[in-house]
Motif scaffolding. Structure first.
Motif, mmCIF file in Angstrom:
data_model
loop_
_atom_site.group_PDB
_atom_site.id
_atom_site.type_symbol
_atom_site.label_atom_id
_atom_site.label_comp_id
_atom_site.label_asym_id
_atom_site.label_seq_id
_atom_site.Cartn_x
_atom_site.Cartn_y
_atom_site.Cartn_z
ATOM 1 N N HIS A 133 -32.073 66.077 -60.002
ATOM 2 C CA HIS A 133 -31.252 66.720 -61.032
ATOM 3 C C HIS A 133 -32.069 67.779 -61.782
ATOM 4 C CE1 HIS A 133 -28.172 66.701 -64.318
ATOM 5 N NE2 HIS A 133 -29.232 67.034 -65.047
ATOM 6 N N HIS A 137 -31.844 72.082 -62.082
ATOM 7 C CA HIS A 137 -31.847 73.003 -63.228
ATOM 8 C C HIS A 137 -32.770 74.198 -62.963
ATOM 9 C CE1 HIS A 137 -29.297 70.929 -66.028
ATOM 10 N NE2 HIS A 137 -30.041 69.850 -66.096
ATOM 11 N N HIS A 236 -28.927 66.818 -71.911
ATOM 12 C CA HIS A 236 -28.128 66.933 -70.682
ATOM 13 C C HIS A 236 -26.725 66.398 -70.986
ATOM 14 C CE1 HIS A 236 -31.760 67.304 -67.986
ATOM 15 N NE2 HIS A 236 -32.303 66.663 -68.987
HETATM 16 ZN ZN LIG Z 1 -29.389 68.083 -66.821
#
Ligand SMILES: [Zn+2]
Length: 494
Positions: A133, A137, A236
């Motif tokens: 994850h 980004h 997030h």
């Molecule tokens: Zn994130």
């Protein structure tokens, strides 16, 4: 000792971005979408930002002192980065020594996860999911977009102040709102990173369904919030239906391939985290009966009553309830006498020594001085009372700051706090130890509740252990199943 990442780092990024780029936006292709996008920051600049930020992040949060775990996380991270959209970047993966559940990425391929998030993971696939994850980004250049926006903002409003190195952190306190605003990703970015994360997981051979399970932990941890570092959900933000969407995404990915060979790797993962510190580490400082005590550095100081104390790796900051004044304690990086240091500081641009003299604070050679500091960009002034104290092998700088018109009334409060600095000699305080993760094996039919009885730890509830292990407290376990328990460290008062 320290201050939120978002503040100093953003200020730093802004200034760097302004320095590096002209006023003309450029265009670049997004590595994930292949689309052209407006970017004020080139790839080279992005990498430079990561490289420059990295030592600051380590100084701020501290690398977890555990070479084995660092190598392990680095290895898994590199495997994922290798199958990502930007395999050519030079990637770096670091576990930071912070008791907050989070992971974050800095442009240019620098990924960080906290030791606390590692405590909540139950297998390597979950670790791969979180790293995937964060890699997402970076590959989709989300932070770069964020900074481009922030930069536009800064060019418009003239923020991005840099004062002298010593007072820079304090000046940055006021800008924390801005930092938080811009370093939070958008929900669309989150959705894209979720997708990229499960894709990278699968390509690296991990079961993508494990990421879905881990998202449930974040949802249950929603209330927990970090003082020092914001927690995962605040940086997030969860897109709507995150769990459902990611779960569908994972099933789709698995629809046309056998899933039997996919890695979960529970035991190897648990073996890695056995023994790591869980929660706050009191050896790095804690508050007791109004005193801030630091066993490792063997000092103590009393901050004004009712002030909120934030303890980070690089600073201890106490803030007045309305935020109108603050006292910050840091270690000076230069090895000098208190007077030499005071003189050096007075030579910084924007800093004026109003008055001061050599003194002794609880037997330690010191310099106590009043300063006026003017922010070179905004021309805003602050009043400061600073003590430079030579103690042990270190020079401590303890600085009280407030606006010039409040300085007269605040200076007495500052002085009575600064002059409490002294040696910590209480052996019970010097002997405190953190809680640690222990891995134990269940016998057939034992439950988490049974196993929890092995340690009596008043700081850890059975529900906490249930979340850490994602097990029901009364669920009978099969023989040989390994679970995490928290062995209590030694504390001053139970
Ligand atoms: Zn994130």
């Amino acid at each position: 000792m320290k201050k939120p990442l978002t503040v100093r780092l953003l200020v730093f990024w802004l200034s760097l971005a302004v320095l590096l780029t002209g006023l003309y936006p450029g265009c670049a292709r997004n590595p994930v979408t292949g689309k052209r996008q407006v970017a004020l920051i080139s790839e080279q600049q992005e990498i430079a930002m990561g490289r420059e930020s990295h030592p600051q992040i380590l100084q701020q949060y501290g690398r977890l002192e555990n070479a084995q775990i660092q190598t392990y996380v680095e290895g898994i991270g590199q495997r994922l980065a290798g199958v990502s959209h930007r395999p050519e970047l030079e990637w770096h993966f670091t576990v930071v020594d912070v008791p907050v559940v989070n992971a974050f990425a800095v442009p240019g391929g620098y990924i960080y996860i906290t030791r606390e998030i590692m405590a909540y993971m139950n297998n390597e696939a979950e670790l791969a999911g979180v790293l995937g994850h964060e890699i997402g980004h970076v590959t989709a250049r989300h932070s770069v977009e964020q900074i481009s926006k922030a930069q536009l903002f800064s060019l418009g409003l003239g923020v991005g102040s840099i004062i002298s190195p010593t007072f820079q952190q304090l000046g940055g306190l006021a800008e924390s709102g801005l930092g938080l605003l811009f370093l939070k990703y958008g929900r669309d970015d989150e959705r894209q990173s979720d997708q990229l994360g499960v894709n990278y997981m699968l390509q690296a051979g991990y079961d993508p369904r494990r990421m879905v399970e881990f998202f449930e932990v974040f949802e249950r941890l929603q209330e927990e919030s970090g003082e020092v570092l914001p927690n995962w959900l605040s940086t997030h933000p969860a897109p709507p239906d995150r769990i459902k969407r990611t779960s569908e995404e994972a099933s789709q990915l698995l629809a046309n391939r056998p899933s039997t060979d996919l890695k979960v790797a529970r035991e190897p993962y648990l073996r890695q985290i056995a023994g790591i510190v869980y929660g706050e580490n009191p050896r790095e400082g804690f508050t007791q009966d109004g005193w801030f005590l630091h066993p490792d550095l063997r000092f103590r100081i009393r901050f004004p009553n009712g002030w909120r104390v934030q303890n980070t790796r690089s600073a201890v900051v106490a803030v007045e309830p309305n935020g109108a004044a603050a006292i910050q304690l840091t270690l000076a990086t230069e090895r000098r006498s208190p007077e030499e240091y005071a003189a050096l500081l007075a030579n910084q641009p924007g800093v004026r020594l109003v008055s001061g003299n050599r003194t002794s604070i609880n037997g330690n050679p010191s310099f106590l001085g009043i300063y006026e500091v003017v922010n070179q960009n905004t021309q805003q002034a602050i009043g400061a009372l600073a003590a430079f104290i030579s103690y042990g092998n270190n020079l401590y700088q303890v600085v009280g700051i407030t606006s010039p018109n409040q300085f007269r009334s605040a200076s007495n409060i500052f002085e009575s706090s600064l002059t409490t600095f002294g040696a910590l000699t209480d052996n019970r305080a010097l002997g405190v130890q953190p809680d640690r993760i222990r891995i134990v094996e269940a016998r057939e039919g034992q439950t988490l509740r049974d196993l929890a009885g092995r340690f009596s730890n008043s700081r850890i509830k059975l529900e906490d252990l249930a979340l850490l292990n994602r097990l029901e407290p009364n669920e009978p376990l099969r023989a040989g199943v390994e679970v995490k328990l928290i062995e209590p460290g030694r504390r001053l008062a139970e």
